[in-house]
Design an enzyme around this catalytic site. Sequence first.
Site, PDB file in Angstrom:
ATOM      1  N   ARG A  97      38.939  93.385  90.110  1.00  0.00           N
ATOM      2  CA  ARG A  97      38.769  93.776  91.515  1.00  0.00           C
ATOM      3  C   ARG A  97      37.440  94.505  91.720  1.00  0.00           C
ATOM      4  NH1 ARG A  97      37.654  97.997  93.219  1.00  0.00           N
ATOM      5  NH2 ARG A  97      39.382  99.102  92.238  1.00  0.00           N
ATOM      6  N   LEU A 345      58.843 102.529  79.445  1.00  0.00           N
ATOM      7  CA  LEU A 345      58.649 101.612  78.311  1.00  0.00           C
ATOM      8  C   LEU A 345      58.677 102.330  76.962  1.00  0.00           C
ATOM      9  CD1 LEU A 345      57.661  99.736  80.690  1.00  0.00           C
ATOM     10  CD2 LEU A 345      56.191  98.666  79.005  1.00  0.00           C
ATOM     11  N   GLU A 370      34.052 105.445  94.204  1.00  0.00           N
ATOM     12  CA  GLU A 370      34.192 105.242  95.650  1.00  0.00           C
ATOM     13  C   GLU A 370      34.682 106.500  96.355  1.00  0.00           C
ATOM     14  OE1 GLU A 370      33.203 102.915  97.319  1.00  0.00           O
ATOM     15  OE2 GLU A 370      33.011 101.184  95.985  1.00  0.00           O
TER      16      GLU A 370
HETATM   17  P1  TGC Z   1      26.839 113.712 105.991  1.00  0.00           P
HETATM   18  O1  TGC Z   1      25.797 114.693 106.415  1.00  0.00           O
HETATM   19  O2  TGC Z   1      28.265 113.944 106.339  1.00  0.00           O
HETATM   20  O3  TGC Z   1      26.452 112.254 106.492  1.00  0.00           O
HETATM   21  C1  TGC Z   1      25.162 111.709 106.286  1.00  0.00           C
HETATM   22  C2  TGC Z   1      25.019 110.516 107.222  1.00  0.00           C
HETATM   23  O4  TGC Z   1      26.000 109.528 106.873  1.00  0.00           O
HETATM   24  C3  TGC Z   1      26.945 109.338 107.953  1.00  0.00           C
HETATM   25  N1  TGC Z   1      28.260 109.171 107.310  1.00  0.00           N
HETATM   26  C4  TGC Z   1      28.881 107.984 107.238  1.00  0.00           C
HETATM   27  N2  TGC Z   1      28.534 106.789 107.745  1.00  0.00           N
HETATM   28  C5  TGC Z   1      29.357 105.761 107.504  1.00  0.00           C
HETATM   29  N3  TGC Z   1      30.498 105.904 106.778  1.00  0.00           N
HETATM   30  C6  TGC Z   1      30.868 107.079 106.252  1.00  0.00           C
HETATM   31  N4  TGC Z   1      31.987 107.164 105.515  1.00  0.00           N
HETATM   32  C7  TGC Z   1      30.045 108.194 106.474  1.00  0.00           C
HETATM   33  N5  TGC Z   1      30.083 109.507 106.108  1.00  0.00           N
HETATM   34  C8  TGC Z   1      28.992 110.088 106.643  1.00  0.00           C
HETATM   35  C9  TGC Z   1      26.815 110.575 108.805  1.00  0.00           C
HETATM   36  O5  TGC Z   1      27.204 110.315 110.133  1.00  0.00           O
HETATM   37  C10 TGC Z   1      25.327 110.858 108.681  1.00  0.00           C
HETATM   38  O6  TGC Z   1      24.649 109.909 109.483  1.00  0.00           O
HETATM   39  P2  TGC Z   1      23.199 110.200 110.130  1.00  0.00           P
HETATM   40  O7  TGC Z   1      22.936 109.003 110.979  1.00  0.00           O
HETATM   41  O8  TGC Z   1      23.370 111.483 110.894  1.00  0.00           O
HETATM   42  O9  TGC Z   1      22.237 110.327 109.006  1.00  0.00           O
HETATM   43  O10 TGC Z   1      26.692 113.528 104.426  1.00  0.00           O
HETATM   44  P3  TGC Z   1      26.923 114.547 103.236  1.00  0.00           P
HETATM   45  O11 TGC Z   1      25.681 114.582 102.425  1.00  0.00           O
HETATM   46  O12 TGC Z   1      27.463 115.861 103.747  1.00  0.00           O
HETATM   47  O13 TGC Z   1      28.053 113.792 102.366  1.00  0.00           O
HETATM   48  C11 TGC Z   1      29.271 113.411 102.880  1.00  0.00           C
HETATM   49  C12 TGC Z   1      30.176 112.844 101.768  1.00  0.00           C
HETATM   50  C13 TGC Z   1      30.470 113.897 100.724  1.00  0.00           C
HETATM   51  C14 TGC Z   1      31.474 112.418 102.433  1.00  0.00           C
HETATM   52  C15 TGC Z   1      29.498 111.642 101.121  1.00  0.00           C
HETATM   53  O14 TGC Z   1      28.370 112.014 100.473  1.00  0.00           O
HETATM   54  C16 TGC Z   1      30.401 110.907 100.145  1.00  0.00           C
HETATM   55  O15 TGC Z   1      31.163 110.033 100.568  1.00  0.00           O
HETATM   56  N6  TGC Z   1      30.307 111.172  98.813  1.00  0.00           N
HETATM   57  C17 TGC Z   1      30.982 110.356  97.817  1.00  0.00           C
HETATM   58  C18 TGC Z   1      30.006 109.416  97.168  1.00  0.00           C
HETATM   59  C19 TGC Z   1      30.639 108.143  96.729  1.00  0.00           C
HETATM   60  O16 TGC Z   1      31.728 107.747  97.149  1.00  0.00           O
HETATM   61  N7  TGC Z   1      29.970 107.421  95.869  1.00  0.00           N
HETATM   62  C20 TGC Z   1      30.430 106.098  95.480  1.00  0.00           C
HETATM   63  C21 TGC Z   1      29.334 105.341  94.787  1.00  0.00           C
HETATM   64  S1  TGC Z   1      29.601 103.598  94.696  1.00  0.00           S
HETATM   65  C22 TGC Z   1      30.899 103.415  93.668  1.00  0.00           C
HETATM   66  O17 TGC Z   1      31.523 104.301  93.233  1.00  0.00           O
HETATM   67  C23 TGC Z   1      31.250 102.018  93.347  1.00  0.00           C
HETATM   68  S2  TGC Z   1      32.575 101.832  92.278  1.00  0.00           S
HETATM   69  C24 TGC Z   1      32.935 100.265  92.735  1.00  0.00           C
HETATM   70  C25 TGC Z   1      33.836  99.540  91.884  1.00  0.00           C
HETATM   71  O18 TGC Z   1      33.549  99.310  90.683  1.00  0.00           O
HETATM   72  O19 TGC Z   1      34.872  99.054  92.443  1.00  0.00           O
HETATM   73  P1  FAD Z   2      30.822 114.776  90.301  1.00  0.00           P
HETATM   74  O1  FAD Z   2      30.331 114.516  91.650  1.00  0.00           O
HETATM   75  O2  FAD Z   2      29.967 115.559  89.368  1.00  0.00           O
HETATM   76  O3  FAD Z   2      32.234 115.486  90.395  1.00  0.00           O
HETATM   77  C1  FAD Z   2      32.889 116.139  89.278  1.00  0.00           C
HETATM   78  C2  FAD Z   2      34.160 116.792  89.834  1.00  0.00           C
HETATM   79  O4  FAD Z   2      33.797 117.772  90.814  1.00  0.00           O
HETATM   80  C3  FAD Z   2      35.077 115.795  90.549  1.00  0.00           C
HETATM   81  O5  FAD Z   2      36.417 116.146  90.340  1.00  0.00           O
HETATM   82  C4  FAD Z   2      34.715 116.010  91.995  1.00  0.00           C
HETATM   83  O6  FAD Z   2      35.735 115.609  92.899  1.00  0.00           O
HETATM   84  C5  FAD Z   2      34.491 117.507  92.014  1.00  0.00           C
HETATM   85  N1  FAD Z   2      33.711 117.925  93.178  1.00  0.00           N
HETATM   86  C6  FAD Z   2      32.478 117.513  93.555  1.00  0.00           C
HETATM   87  N2  FAD Z   2      32.114 118.066  94.721  1.00  0.00           N
HETATM   88  C7  FAD Z   2      33.143 118.863  95.086  1.00  0.00           C
HETATM   89  C8  FAD Z   2      33.386 119.718  96.202  1.00  0.00           C
HETATM   90  N3  FAD Z   2      32.508 119.818  97.204  1.00  0.00           N
HETATM   91  N4  FAD Z   2      34.554 120.410  96.232  1.00  0.00           N
HETATM   92  C9  FAD Z   2      35.472 120.272  95.248  1.00  0.00           C
HETATM   93  N5  FAD Z   2      35.304 119.481  94.178  1.00  0.00           N
HETATM   94  C10 FAD Z   2      34.155 118.788  94.103  1.00  0.00           C
HETATM   95  N6  FAD Z   2      28.484 104.464  91.442  1.00  0.00           N
HETATM   96  C11 FAD Z   2      27.638 103.606  92.079  1.00  0.00           C
HETATM   97  O7  FAD Z   2      26.736 104.030  92.800  1.00  0.00           O
HETATM   98  N7  FAD Z   2      27.795 102.261  91.925  1.00  0.00           N
HETATM   99  C12 FAD Z   2      28.761 101.727  91.140  1.00  0.00           C
HETATM  100  O8  FAD Z   2      28.876 100.498  91.050  1.00  0.00           O
HETATM  101  C13 FAD Z   2      29.650 102.604  90.451  1.00  0.00           C
HETATM  102  N8  FAD Z   2      30.590 102.116  89.616  1.00  0.00           N
HETATM  103  C14 FAD Z   2      31.342 102.989  88.863  1.00  0.00           C
HETATM  104  C15 FAD Z   2      32.214 102.476  87.891  1.00  0.00           C
HETATM  105  C16 FAD Z   2      32.958 103.344  87.100  1.00  0.00           C
HETATM  106  C17 FAD Z   2      33.849 102.793  86.034  1.00  0.00           C
HETATM  107  C18 FAD Z   2      32.876 104.732  87.317  1.00  0.00           C
HETATM  108  C19 FAD Z   2      33.720 105.689  86.496  1.00  0.00           C
HETATM  109  C20 FAD Z   2      32.019 105.249  88.275  1.00  0.00           C
HETATM  110  C21 FAD Z   2      31.235 104.375  89.047  1.00  0.00           C
HETATM  111  N9  FAD Z   2      30.303 104.860  89.968  1.00  0.00           N
HETATM  112  C22 FAD Z   2      29.463 104.006  90.632  1.00  0.00           C
HETATM  113  C23 FAD Z   2      30.083 106.296  90.088  1.00  0.00           C
HETATM  114  C24 FAD Z   2      31.127 107.024  90.927  1.00  0.00           C
HETATM  115  O9  FAD Z   2      30.980 106.713  92.281  1.00  0.00           O
HETATM  116  C25 FAD Z   2      30.972 108.521  90.675  1.00  0.00           C
HETATM  117  O10 FAD Z   2      31.438 108.762  89.349  1.00  0.00           O
HETATM  118  C26 FAD Z   2      31.730 109.366  91.661  1.00  0.00           C
HETATM  119  O11 FAD Z   2      31.155 109.272  92.950  1.00  0.00           O
HETATM  120  C27 FAD Z   2      31.795 110.857  91.235  1.00  0.00           C
HETATM  121  O12 FAD Z   2      30.549 111.325  90.856  1.00  0.00           O
HETATM  122  P2  FAD Z   2      30.364 112.124  89.452  1.00  0.00           P
HETATM  123  O13 FAD Z   2      30.989 111.278  88.377  1.00  0.00           O
HETATM  124  O14 FAD Z   2      28.942 112.459  89.326  1.00  0.00           O
HETATM  125  O15 FAD Z   2      31.246 113.406  89.577  1.00  0.00           O
END
Ligand code: TGC
Ligand code: FAD
Length: 392
Positions: A97, A345, A370
């Site tokens: 997935r 199990l 994510e």
């Molecule tokens: P913040 O100041 O709240 O927002 C910055 C700008 O972004 C807009 N925005 C969004 N827009 C669309 N969708 C959302 N969910 C949005 N959340 C915020 C916001 O309106 C603003 O827009 P603008 O036009 O004013 O610039 O941002 P912040 O720096 O305070 O951070 C907010 C926070 C913590 C929610 C965000 O940074 C966050 O979601 N952090 C988590 C990062 C994350 O999920 N990383 C994933 C990486 S990819 C991955 O993990 C792939 S794994 C895939 C797989 O293998 O299946």
């Molecule tokens: P951190 O951000 O360092 O967090 C460490 C801990 O602190 C977590 O428990 C977190 O929830 C906590 N924490 C952080 N901030 C706060 C807060 N404000 N308050 C309380 N607790 C907090 N990323 C991509 O860009 N592309 C990909 O394709 C992708 N694929 C991935 C595949 C795998 C198998 C894995 C494991 C990760 C992947 N990632 C990818 C990265 C993933 O999105 C990050 O690992 C994730 O966003 C968390 O970041 P970090 O690991 O740096 O943890």
Amino acid sequence: MATVARRPFELLNIDALLDDEERAIQDTVRRFVDERIRPFIAEWFAAGHLPVADLAREMGGLGLLGMHLHGYGCAGTSAVAYGLACLELEAGDSGLRSLVSVQGSLAMYAIYRYGSEEQKQEWLPRMAAGTAIGCFGLTEPDAGSDPASMRTRARRDGTDWILDGTKMWITNGGVADVAVVWARTDDGIRGFLVPRGTPGFAVRDIEKKLSLRASVTSELSLDGVRLPQDAMLPGARSLAGPLSCLNEARFGIVFGALGAARDCLHTALDYASSREAFGRTLAGYQLTQRKVALMTANLSTGMLLALHLGRLKDRGSLDPAQISLGKLNNVRAALDIARECRTLLGANGIVLEYPVLRHANNLESVLTYEGTEEVHLLAVGQAVTGVSAFRG
Ligand code: TGC
Ligand code: FAD
């Protein structure tokens, strides 16, 4: 008294909430997983391997890559159909997935939504067919939950761009033909398309993972990578660009995680129906029934939530806080179910012959990527209190 056993989703007649096309797509993906994934996944997981190129072509042929996008060779299905496909794929393995999520919801969606017409024509048809693979580089070694603190930088040199930085934990990185890389510029955060083999661009696969073993996870290094002006995605400005892509992939996970949980629960129910202890099957003990009843409730309510969010998305009214609620609830539910099934199990729960601990281990990553569980707790908390608690 014995009655005919119904599978957990049959109890609530979840099928009745789907239309014919959704059921047909779900059946097709389930068959693909039964035939092409189940017989091999334990070996792939043990070896830390996934035959990405072959599977991508097969899934491209089935229309599963970028399936809810329209045009450019994409299938243009409903969001619910896409969610159901994610569910069936993750019933095979979260790694499968992940491959589809990253390809369709992150890399293709970024190009689809923010790319120029030339970029779309160049990449989307091949990515939809599975003949080109994409990855999505947002996370860095020191910036995961807080991508606004990213260090990767793109600076102008004449009309070119020069990129420097490191992206970490990137799914599909080592097999990608094109990386969508997010970088800081003088004009805010922008996205760039970096083709495989560009000088200065190197990938290193991350080995010895205990989770998502049947998935390629890589580090991307960018050392003075020179790109032409038209490598930049013209439509994405600020962090809102990558975050909007995450909404798409998180939506798929809301459904997908339930697939892993369903597979665990089916395995545990089958096991409990045949395994005897103290003179009767495990299924006949009240403690077992408490476990399976609570897991069935957890799984079924997760499915109703997923379908509700899917219907909202198909109406065009799904917002990010609702997706956060779905990811928060359903991944936690799936992980709890997987762990509880492992207990049913007994010792058999720890071997790869059964899928439950593989799913549980995978779901540890799903809980983190994510947006971690904590990130989604804070997003839902902000939505219902009106107060942001993300920053100190
Ligand atoms: P913040 O100041 O709240 O927002 C910055 C700008 O972004 C807009 N925005 C969004 N827009 C669309 N969708 C959302 N969910 C949005 N959340 C915020 C916001 O309106 C603003 O827009 P603008 O036009 O004013 O610039 O941002 P912040 O720096 O305070 O951070 C907010 C926070 C913590 C929610 C965000 O940074 C966050 O979601 N952090 C988590 C990062 C994350 O999920 N990383 C994933 C990486 S990819 C991955 O993990 C792939 S794994 C895939 C797989 O293998 O299946
Ligand atoms: P951190 O951000 O360092 O967090 C460490 C801990 O602190 C977590 O428990 C977190 O929830 C906590 N924490 C952080 N901030 C706060 C807060 N404000 N308050 C309380 N607790 C907090 N990323 C991509 O860009 N592309 C990909 O394709 C992708 N694929 C991935 C595949 C795998 C198998 C894995 C494991 C990760 C992947 N990632 C990818 C990265 C993933 O999105 C990050 O690992 C994730 O966003 C968390 O970041 P970090 O690991 O740096 O943890």
